[in-house]
Design an enzyme around this catalytic site. Structure first.
Site, short mmCIF file in Angstrom:
data_model
loop_
_atom_site.label_atom_id
_atom_site.label_comp_id
_atom_site.label_asym_id
_atom_site.label_seq_id
_atom_site.Cartn_x
_atom_site.Cartn_y
_atom_site.Cartn_z
N CYS A 93 0.85 -1.20 0.00
CA CYS A 93 0.00 0.00 0.00
C CYS A 93 0.89 1.26 0.00
O CYS A 93 1.51 1.55 -1.01
CB CYS A 93 -0.98 -0.04 1.16
SG CYS A 93 -2.37 1.11 0.98
N HIS A 183 -3.35 -5.45 0.52
CA HIS A 183 -2.75 -5.83 1.81
C HIS A 183 -2.72 -7.36 1.96
O HIS A 183 -3.61 -7.95 2.57
CB HIS A 183 -3.57 -5.23 2.96
CG HIS A 183 -3.38 -3.76 3.13
ND1 HIS A 183 -2.40 -3.21 3.92
CD2 HIS A 183 -4.07 -2.72 2.60
CE1 HIS A 183 -2.47 -1.89 3.87
NE2 HIS A 183 -3.47 -1.57 3.07
N GLU A 185 -1.01 -8.94 3.94
CA GLU A 185 -0.75 -9.26 5.34
C GLU A 185 -2.00 -9.27 6.20
O GLU A 185 -2.00 -9.79 7.33
CB GLU A 185 0.28 -8.27 5.92
CG GLU A 185 -0.27 -6.95 6.42
CD GLU A 185 -0.62 -5.93 5.34
OE1 GLU A 185 -0.87 -4.76 5.68
OE2 GLU A 185 -0.66 -6.30 4.15
#
Length: 252
Positions: A93, A183, A185
């Site tokens: 990001c 994202h 993660e």
């Protein structure tokens, strides 16, 4: 290399390495997390004896917003040096936008249609020989949370993934530096902590955002774990070999 260390720059209190970090540690890498938002500043110069890769996470800033986030000045220098030395980089990001900017691309604030929650992505043909993105599903979802966007990729960058509302979702610079707008993660549990007032303001219903992410998680999770493990393989190999796509020991 089983004891390699990854320098992780965290740009917000709720933006930890999450699933991506779990996969790196599963692969035998150590994480050295610098909390920029808490006053910690990453080194401007890479020491190969201490760190063999760099991960820059997301945050609510433009990549050159040093007035609001003073540690980003050092982060930009760090990523620039990593590119020069072909040290593996993964930007998420804000981190992906920062990579694009320092490599010669452009980023605009509040540009295009905001993307929040689980978002369909399309794998591009250019990903076929990429060390991280080869042979992923042609369609997959990932969690997004952005209003700013990359508007021009760096010269010579490999464009790997896109979405309907934001074309530059994943790219590679050189042999071993990747940026993503989404994202990998984040898992759906994190969405419960997102500000509902902000989601409403952007035109999203918080309950629906959470339900959609939960519904898509079983298909998305193994994809992003694969990408993270492949990045770990690149780090262990000392970076992707020049002139080739995949490192020989890439997972998946």
């Amino acid at each position: 290399m089983t004891d390699a260390s990854v320098l992780v720059v965290q740009n917000g209190p709720n933006g930890g390495p999450g699933r991506f970090g779990e996969c790196l540690t599963e692969a035998g890498l150590a994480l050295d997390v610098v909390h920029g938002y808490a006053g910690q500043t990453p080194p401007e110069t890479l020491d190969p004896r201490e760190h063999q890769a760099v991960v820059v996470l997301g945050g609510g800033f433009m990549p050159d917003a040093s007035d609001r986030a003073p540690w980003l000045t050092a982060t930009r220098k760090l990523v620039t040096q990593a590119l020069e030395r072909e040290v593996p980089v993964f930007g998420v990001c804000l981190g992906g936008q920062l990579l694009a900017q320092v490599a010669g691309g452009s980023v605009r604030a509040e540009h295009g249609t905001p993307e929040v929650g689980s978002t369909p992505l399309t794998l591009r043909d250019e990903a076929a020989d990429d060390p991280l993105f080869h042979e992923l599903p042609p369609r997959v979802t990932a969690i997004e949370n952005h209003v700013d966007a990359i508007t021009t990729l760096p010269p010579g960058a490999h464009w790997l993934m896109s979405s309907t509302d934001c074309p530059y979702q994943a790219f590679r610079v050189g042999t071993s530096a990747w940026g993503v707008q989404f994202h990998p993660e984040i898992t759906p549990a994190r969405l419960r902590d997102w500000d509902p007032a902000r989601l409403h303001r952007l035109g999203f219903a918080p309950d629906e955002v959470s339900r959609t992410a939960q519904r898509n998680e079983s298909a998305a999770d193994p994809v992003w774990r694969t990408v993270a493990h492949r990045f770990a393989a690149v780090v262990r190999a000392g970076g992707a070999p020049s002139g080739t796509g995949r490192p020989e020991n890439a997972a998946g």
